[in-house]
Design a protein around this motif. Sequence first.
Motif, PDB file in Angstrom:
ATOM      1  N   TYR A   1      14.542  22.977  -9.490  1.00 43.79           N
ATOM      2  CA  TYR A   1      14.252  23.612  -8.209  1.00 43.79           C
ATOM      3  C   TYR A   1      14.636  22.614  -7.112  1.00 43.79           C
ATOM      4  O   TYR A   1      14.172  21.465  -7.131  1.00 43.79           O
ATOM      5  CB  TYR A   1      12.770  23.944  -8.071  1.00 43.79           C
ATOM      6  N   TYR A   2      15.453  23.085  -6.174  1.00 49.19           N
ATOM      7  CA  TYR A   2      15.946  22.172  -5.141  1.00 49.19           C
ATOM      8  C   TYR A   2      15.684  22.734  -3.741  1.00 49.19           C
ATOM      9  O   TYR A   2      15.758  23.944  -3.513  1.00 49.19           O
ATOM     10  CB  TYR A   2      17.450  21.943  -5.300  1.00 49.19           C
ATOM     11  N   LEU A   3      15.397  21.826  -2.816  1.00 45.65           N
ATOM     12  CA  LEU A   3      15.304  22.155  -1.405  1.00 45.65           C
ATOM     13  C   LEU A   3      16.200  21.208  -0.619  1.00 45.65           C
ATOM     14  O   LEU A   3      16.360  20.035  -0.993  1.00 45.65           O
ATOM     15  CB  LEU A   3      13.858  22.011  -0.894  1.00 45.65           C
ATOM     16  N   LEU A   4      16.771  21.715   0.449  1.00 42.80           N
ATOM     17  CA  LEU A   4      17.554  20.866   1.332  1.00 42.80           C
ATOM     18  C   LEU A   4      16.612  19.947   2.120  1.00 42.80           C
ATOM     19  O   LEU A   4      15.466  20.326   2.369  1.00 42.80           O
ATOM     20  CB  LEU A   4      18.372  21.729   2.290  1.00 42.80           C
ATOM     21  N   PRO A   5      17.034  18.763   2.548  1.00 42.40           N
ATOM     22  CA  PRO A   5      18.366  18.183   2.324  1.00 42.40           C
ATOM     23  C   PRO A   5      18.481  17.356   1.059  1.00 42.40           C
ATOM     24  O   PRO A   5      19.527  16.794   0.780  1.00 42.40           O
ATOM     25  CB  PRO A   5      18.536  17.297   3.558  1.00 42.40           C
TER      26      PRO A   5
END
Length: 423
Positions: free
Chosen positions: A246-250
Motif C-alpha cells: 500500500y503506497y501513498l504519495l510522496p
Amino acid sequence: MHLLLLLIIFVLAFTSNEHEATADASVDYFPPYSSIVVPVTKHTDASKPLYSVQIMTQWLSDYEQHMYTNFLIDIDAPFIWHDCIVQGNMNPGRCPANTVCTYPVSCDEDQCTNIRTTYSYEDPSCSPETNTTLPGVVCGCPVNVVNPVTGTCGQGLLSFEELYVNVSDGRNPLIGIYGFYPHGAACVPSSSLASFPANVSGVMAFSTSPYAAPSLLYQPLEKTLALCLPSNSSAQGVLFFGTGPYYLLPQTGVDLSSYLVYTPLLKHPDSFGYYIGVDSIVIKKRSIGIPANTTTKLSTTDPYTILRSDIYNSVVRRFLIVTKRIPPAKPVAPFGLCFSTKDGKKWTISTSNSIKQITKDVACLAFVDGGATSEPAVVIGTFQFEDNFLVFDLKKSTFGFSSSLLSKKTSCSNFNFTRTNTP
C-alpha cells in the motif's frame, strides 16, 4: 506559552481469534493486481461526520454510463443495503432512469431464512419481518436495517446485487473491474435515507458477518481490509481490500505496512463488529489503569472515542494536571473538557487525533463521557482514526494501526487515483 500535549496511547492486550467465510467473485482485468481499491469521502453535512466509499452499482459496456453509489462505511452492519428497487419483472424499460433495479430474494430461498436467523435487532422500533408479495407473484423477504445516522430501525427487501470496484497494485487503480455478488443485500426506499449526507444512498457493511463485504471480496484476494480515513471533506482517503503493498504519495517507495503495530481482534458474542483489548491509557508517561476484561470496540460511525464514566473521569483528571497552565473554556457539546487558545498562545500538539479545534479560540479533548453503564466501556471513534492507516487482517484475526501519517509527511488523502494499465 509553549506546551507539549502528548498523544494518548492505547496499550493493547493480546489474544487470538479466526473468522472464516466463503463467497463468489469474478474479475475482468489486464495487469496483475494485489487488492481492490475505492476512494473514501468524509461527509460533514449530517448530524455527525461520516465516511463513504464509492462503488459501481451498474456496469455497462460504455464506461461513461456506469452508475456509482456512495455507501457509508459501517464496520458493524451485518449486510449491505442501499436505495434501489426490487422488481419481480425486470423487462426492459421497467426500471426508472438513474435507478438501480434488482431481482428479489424469495421468501422461500435459503438466503432469506439464513440472513434472518444470522442477525437480530432487538430495538423496539424494529417491526416484525413479515413476508410480502411483489408484482409478478413473487414472495419477497423483508429484513430490518438500522440507520447508522439516527440509530432507528427500518425495513428493506433482500435482493440479488451486482457490485463492481477497481483492482489495484497498491500504487494506482488498474484498468480492470472486480465484480462481487452479495447474496444477502437489501433495497430500501429513498425515505430511509433522509438523514444521510447528500449523495450518499447506502450502507456498505465491512463487518465479520458472512453477508458483509469482506466475506464477498476475498477470492482470489486475501481477507485483509485496509482503511485510511481523510481528515477533511475536500480530499479523498482510500480503502483497500487484499494484501499490500500500500503506497501513498510522496513516499512512493515506502509500503504503509512497515508502519503498522498489531494487536489481536477479539470476538464478541453479540456483534459482527471489531473489538480489541485495552490494558491502559497513557498520558504524558503516566498510565491510567483500565478495569480487567474491559470491552473496547472500533467504530466507523461514532465520531469521537467514548469512554465509560469511570475511565473518562480518570482521563480528564490526568489531562487537567498536564494542561494546568492552559486556561479552561466553557465545554462545547459533546465534549466535557475544553481549553482557550486565544491571546496568541502557541501549542505544540504531537497528534491531531486527541484535540478537536472547535473555533479559533476553543479546543476540546476529543473524548466523550459515555455514562456510568456504557457498554462497551470504550468505543474508539473516527476522529482518532483520521490520517492513520488501519488494517483488519481477518485471516490472522489481527488489527494493525500506524501512528499519525502526518508525522511521516503524508496523509490518507495522498493515494494516487490515476488509473493505469502498468503493473
